[in-house]
Write a protein that holds these residues in place. Structure first.
Motif, PDB file in Angstrom:
ATOM      1  N   VAL A   1       0.849  -1.206   0.000  1.00 51.80           N
ATOM      2  CA  VAL A   1       0.000   0.000   0.000  1.00 51.80           C
ATOM      3  C   VAL A   1       0.879   1.250   0.000  1.00 51.80           C
ATOM      4  CG1 VAL A   1      -1.672   1.332   1.325  1.00 51.80           C
ATOM      5  CG2 VAL A   1      -1.927  -1.147   1.156  1.00 51.80           C
ATOM      6  N   MET A   2       1.928   1.248   0.808  1.00 49.06           N
ATOM      7  CA  MET A   2       2.836   2.392   0.868  1.00 49.06           C
ATOM      8  C   MET A   2       3.559   2.600  -0.456  1.00 49.06           C
ATOM      9  SD  MET A   2       4.349   1.574   4.686  1.00 49.06           S
ATOM     10  CE  MET A   2       5.649   2.817   4.631  1.00 49.06           C
ATOM     11  N   LEU A   3       3.922   1.505  -1.109  1.00 47.54           N
ATOM     12  CA  LEU A   3       4.605   1.607  -2.403  1.00 47.54           C
ATOM     13  C   LEU A   3       3.720   2.272  -3.456  1.00 47.54           C
ATOM     14  CD1 LEU A   3       6.485  -1.812  -2.855  1.00 47.54           C
ATOM     15  CD2 LEU A   3       7.504   0.471  -2.818  1.00 47.54           C
ATOM     16  N   VAL A   4       2.491   1.783  -3.579  1.00 44.17           N
ATOM     17  CA  VAL A   4       1.612   2.332  -4.608  1.00 44.17           C
ATOM     18  C   VAL A   4       1.230   3.769  -4.272  1.00 44.17           C
ATOM     19  CG1 VAL A   4      -0.622   1.605  -3.642  1.00 44.17           C
ATOM     20  CG2 VAL A   4      -0.336   1.734  -6.109  1.00 44.17           C
ATOM     21  N   ALA A   5       1.145   4.098  -2.980  1.00 39.36           N
ATOM     22  CA  ALA A   5       0.843   5.470  -2.585  1.00 39.36           C
ATOM     23  C   ALA A   5       1.998   6.395  -2.935  1.00 39.36           C
ATOM     24  CB  ALA A   5       0.556   5.531  -1.084  1.00 39.36           C
ATOM     25  N   ARG A   6       3.211   5.916  -2.715  1.00 41.85           N
ATOM     26  CA  ARG A   6       4.391   6.738  -2.982  1.00 41.85           C
ATOM     27  C   ARG A   6       4.656   6.894  -4.481  1.00 41.85           C
ATOM     28  NH1 ARG A   6       7.169  10.969  -1.559  1.00 41.85           N
ATOM     29  NH2 ARG A   6       9.349  10.880  -2.192  1.00 41.85           N
ATOM     30  N   LEU A   7       4.476   5.824  -5.223  1.00 40.18           N
ATOM     31  CA  LEU A   7       4.765   5.848  -6.655  1.00 40.18           C
ATOM     32  C   LEU A   7       3.601   6.386  -7.475  1.00 40.18           C
ATOM     33  CD1 LEU A   7       6.522   2.368  -6.955  1.00 40.18           C
ATOM     34  CD2 LEU A   7       7.616   4.623  -6.829  1.00 40.18           C
ATOM     35  N   GLY A   8       2.393   6.338  -6.914  1.00 39.76           N
ATOM     36  CA  GLY A   8       1.216   6.791  -7.648  1.00 39.76           C
ATOM     37  C   GLY A   8       0.750   5.797  -8.680  1.00 39.76           C
ATOM     38  N   ALA A   9       1.309   4.599  -8.657  1.00 41.41           N
ATOM     39  CA  ALA A   9       0.951   3.570  -9.636  1.00 41.41           C
ATOM     40  C   ALA A   9       1.552   2.242  -9.218  1.00 41.41           C
ATOM     41  CB  ALA A   9       1.438   3.946 -11.030  1.00 41.41           C
ATOM     42  N   ALA A  10       1.011   1.176  -9.763  1.00 39.15           N
ATOM     43  CA  ALA A  10       1.610  -0.151  -9.625  1.00 39.15           C
ATOM     44  C   ALA A  10       2.136  -0.540 -10.995  1.00 39.15           C
ATOM     45  CB  ALA A  10       0.576  -1.165  -9.148  1.00 39.15           C
ATOM     46  N   SER A  11       3.370  -0.960 -11.037  1.00 38.88           N
ATOM     47  CA  SER A  11       3.995  -1.303 -12.310  1.00 38.88           C
ATOM     48  C   SER A  11       4.736  -2.626 -12.180  1.00 38.88           C
ATOM     49  CB  SER A  11       4.967  -0.199 -12.735  1.00 38.88           C
ATOM     50  OG  SER A  11       6.039  -0.102 -11.812  1.00 38.88           O
ATOM     51  N   PRO A  12       5.183  -3.204 -13.307  1.00 34.63           N
ATOM     52  CA  PRO A  12       5.906  -4.483 -13.249  1.00 34.63           C
ATOM     53  C   PRO A  12       7.150  -4.444 -12.366  1.00 34.63           C
ATOM     54  CG  PRO A  12       5.183  -4.054 -15.483  1.00 34.63           C
ATOM     55  CD  PRO A  12       4.881  -2.813 -14.706  1.00 34.63           C
ATOM     56  N   GLY A  13       7.696  -3.267 -12.119  1.00 34.87           N
ATOM     57  CA  GLY A  13       8.909  -3.166 -11.308  1.00 34.87           C
ATOM     58  C   GLY A  13       8.648  -2.891  -9.841  1.00 34.87           C
ATOM     59  N   THR A  14       7.381  -2.853  -9.430  1.00 33.23           N
ATOM     60  CA  THR A  14       7.044  -2.543  -8.043  1.00 33.23           C
ATOM     61  C   THR A  14       7.273  -3.758  -7.146  1.00 33.23           C
ATOM     62  OG1 THR A  14       5.348  -0.979  -8.777  1.00 33.23           O
ATOM     63  CG2 THR A  14       5.249  -1.715  -6.486  1.00 33.23           C
ATOM     64  N   GLY A  15       8.029  -3.570  -6.056  1.00 34.31           N
ATOM     65  CA  GLY A  15       8.277  -4.672  -5.123  1.00 34.31           C
ATOM     66  C   GLY A  15       9.084  -5.778  -5.765  1.00 34.31           C
ATOM     67  N   GLY A  16       8.754  -7.014  -5.448  1.00 31.87           N
ATOM     68  CA  GLY A  16       9.384  -8.159  -6.087  1.00 31.87           C
ATOM     69  C   GLY A  16      10.670  -8.622  -5.444  1.00 31.87           C
ATOM     70  N   LEU A  17      11.450  -9.369  -6.229  1.00 30.00           N
ATOM     71  CA  LEU A  17      12.636 -10.060  -5.733  1.00 30.00           C
ATOM     72  C   LEU A  17      13.662  -9.121  -5.121  1.00 30.00           C
ATOM     73  CD1 LEU A  17      14.252 -12.678  -5.442  1.00 30.00           C
ATOM     74  CD2 LEU A  17      15.099 -12.333  -7.777  1.00 30.00           C
ATOM     75  N   GLN A  18      13.902  -7.976  -5.766  1.00 27.37           N
ATOM     76  CA  GLN A  18      14.907  -7.053  -5.243  1.00 27.37           C
ATOM     77  C   GLN A  18      14.558  -6.584  -3.839  1.00 27.37           C
ATOM     78  OE1 GLN A  18      17.864  -6.254  -6.822  1.00 27.37           O
ATOM     79  NE2 GLN A  18      18.331  -5.382  -4.822  1.00 27.37           N
ATOM     80  N   LEU A  19      13.282  -6.283  -3.617  1.00 26.66           N
ATOM     81  CA  LEU A  19      12.838  -5.860  -2.292  1.00 26.66           C
ATOM     82  C   LEU A  19      12.988  -6.985  -1.282  1.00 26.66           C
ATOM     83  CD1 LEU A  19      11.559  -3.790  -0.416  1.00 26.66           C
ATOM     84  CD2 LEU A  19       9.309  -4.486  -1.274  1.00 26.66           C
ATOM     85  N   GLU A  20      12.672  -8.200  -1.688  1.00 29.01           N
ATOM     86  CA  GLU A  20      12.802  -9.349  -0.790  1.00 29.01           C
ATOM     87  C   GLU A  20      14.243  -9.521  -0.316  1.00 29.01           C
ATOM     88  OE1 GLU A  20      11.391 -12.436  -3.267  1.00 29.01           O
ATOM     89  OE2 GLU A  20       9.282 -11.871  -3.094  1.00 29.01           O
ATOM     90  N   LEU A  21      15.167  -9.444  -1.248  1.00 28.82           N
ATOM     91  CA  LEU A  21      16.572  -9.626  -0.900  1.00 28.82           C
ATOM     92  C   LEU A  21      17.058  -8.509   0.013  1.00 28.82           C
ATOM     93  CD1 LEU A  21      18.026 -10.779  -4.355  1.00 28.82           C
ATOM     94  CD2 LEU A  21      17.414 -12.191  -2.379  1.00 28.82           C
ATOM     95  N   THR A  22      16.600  -7.290  -0.246  1.00 31.40           N
ATOM     96  CA  THR A  22      16.994  -6.160   0.591  1.00 31.40           C
ATOM     97  C   THR A  22      16.475  -6.327   2.012  1.00 31.40           C
ATOM     98  OG1 THR A  22      16.966  -4.673  -1.328  1.00 31.40           O
ATOM     99  CG2 THR A  22      16.898  -3.653   0.853  1.00 31.40           C
ATOM    100  N   VAL A  23      15.237  -6.803   2.143  1.00 34.25           N
ATOM    101  CA  VAL A  23      14.634  -7.001   3.464  1.00 34.25           C
ATOM    102  C   VAL A  23      15.394  -8.072   4.243  1.00 34.25           C
ATOM    103  CG1 VAL A  23      12.580  -7.855   4.669  1.00 34.25           C
ATOM    104  CG2 VAL A  23      12.339  -6.222   2.791  1.00 34.25           C
ATOM    105  N   VAL A  24      15.661  -9.197   3.611  1.00 38.00           N
ATOM    106  CA  VAL A  24      16.405 -10.278   4.278  1.00 38.00           C
ATOM    107  C   VAL A  24      17.798  -9.784   4.666  1.00 38.00           C
ATOM    108  CG1 VAL A  24      17.429 -12.558   4.003  1.00 38.00           C
ATOM    109  CG2 VAL A  24      15.133 -12.117   3.115  1.00 38.00           C
ATOM    110  N   ALA A  25      18.438  -9.059   3.760  1.00 41.07           N
ATOM    111  CA  ALA A  25      19.772  -8.539   4.043  1.00 41.07           C
ATOM    112  C   ALA A  25      19.755  -7.610   5.250  1.00 41.07           C
ATOM    113  CB  ALA A  25      20.309  -7.790   2.816  1.00 41.07           C
TER     114      ALA A  25
END
Length: 324
Positions: A235-259
């Motif tokens: 919800v915070m992502l779509v609010a900040r970006l103003g849209a949902a796109s193919p690059g929103t969230g995903g694997l990169q975010l997961e790895l950053t969170v675990v790291a």
């Protein structure tokens, strides 16, 4: 006696346990900040620091939930994908005329539901958490694209209060939300029976079960909570970006969170961890990325830097557990 213990005895001041535990991480953060500040006048400006805080807010929300889960010996590699699906659902609902609050609640429900599914697979069917959540991540990666038909879905100025609003005219709303989530998670870990149960399960699951702790139920709730917070992150992502796109969230975010969680000192095998450490890990990764941008380092090197920091943190984590 350690050097810190000798210093404490001589000056007669007892340093907070959290400070001594995370002193190394704080030192690294200060050194990186100092090096960047000496090479870029833009680093310590208010605008840049606010920008960094906004960039790490979503990571902090997801990492808070993962800290609780990893403390109990679990892991979830699908959090970024849950955020992506949630962002897509919220954007699609708002674009179709659904009210903002209804869309946001639906997104949170989707996140919690996926977390519940993960927890069920892990606790009921006893699938290894790594395998279960990695499979979920793969499924959700495709589902996120299906929800938005593989293209950006704009929400216009909806959710602008969350995405661009400020509290007291200074602090971004997303940062306030992240701070509240992290404080709540820290309080749960330290002061509630639920938090103590998570530590006990991570320390020795069999002993926890023999002590009467509801292991399966606690894990199920932890996965559900992690999914809920990932939904909030979406919800915070779509609010900040103003849209949902193919690059929103995903694997990169997961790895950053675990790291961030591992860098913050949460044990990979469970039994120990703090939200304070996780927040420091989140900030460190945010500062590293920001520093590399300001110093005009190749963007591809950022992944190398994050991977290197994570590797060092994992080794340190292992040595801490082995030698105390």
């Amino acid at each position: 006696m350690t050097a810190l213990g000798i210093l404490r005895d001589r000056i007669g001041v007892s340093l907070p346990a959290g400070l001594t535990r995370h002193l190394g991480l704080l030192s690294v953060l200060l050194v990186i900040g100092l090096i960047t500040a000496l090479n870029s006048s833009a680093f310590l400006t208010g605008a840049n620091l606010l920008n960094v805080s906004q960039q790490v807010a979503v990571t902090a929300v997801l990492a808070a939930g993962l800290t609780l889960l990893m403390t109990a010996g679990g892991i979830d590699f699908s959090l970024g994908s849950i955020a992506a699906v949630t962002a897509g659902v919220v954007a699609r609902l708002i674009a179709s005329g659904t009210g903002e609050w209804t869309a946001m609640l639906a997104g949170l429900a989707v996140g919690a539901g996926i977390g519940l599914v993960n927890g069920t697979v892990v606790t009921l069917f006893r699938v290894a958490p790594f395998v279960a959540t990695l499979a979920t991540s793969t499924v959700l990666g495709g589902a996120a694209l299906l929800v938005i038909d593989g293209q950006s879905v704009s929400i216009g100025d909806h959710l602008a209060g969350l995405g661009f609003g400020e509290v007291l005219g200074v602090v971004p709303a997303t940062v306030v939300v992240a701070a509240l989530v992290c404080v709540a998670a820290g309080l749960v870990m330290r002061w509630t029976a639920f938090g103590r149960n998570a530590f006990a399960i991570g320390g020795n699951e069999n002993a926890a079960r023999l002590a009467g702790i509801p292991v399966a139920r606690t894990k199920l709730l932890l996965y559900t909570l992690g999914g809920l917070l990932a939904g909030l992150g979406g919800v915070m992502l779509v609010a900040r970006l103003g849209a949902a796109s193919p690059g929103t969230g995903g694997l990169q975010l997961e790895l950053t969170v675990v790291a961030a969680v591992v860098i913050g000192g949460t044990a990979l095998h469970g039994g120990s961890g703090t939200v304070v450490g996780t927040v420091l890990g989140v900030v460190l990764l945010g500062v590293v990325a920001n520093s590399l941008n300001l110093l005009q380092v190749d963007a591809h090197f950022q992944d190398v830097a994050v991977g290197g920091v994570l590797l060092i943190a994992a080794i340190t984590n292992h040595l801490r557990g082995r030698f105390g």
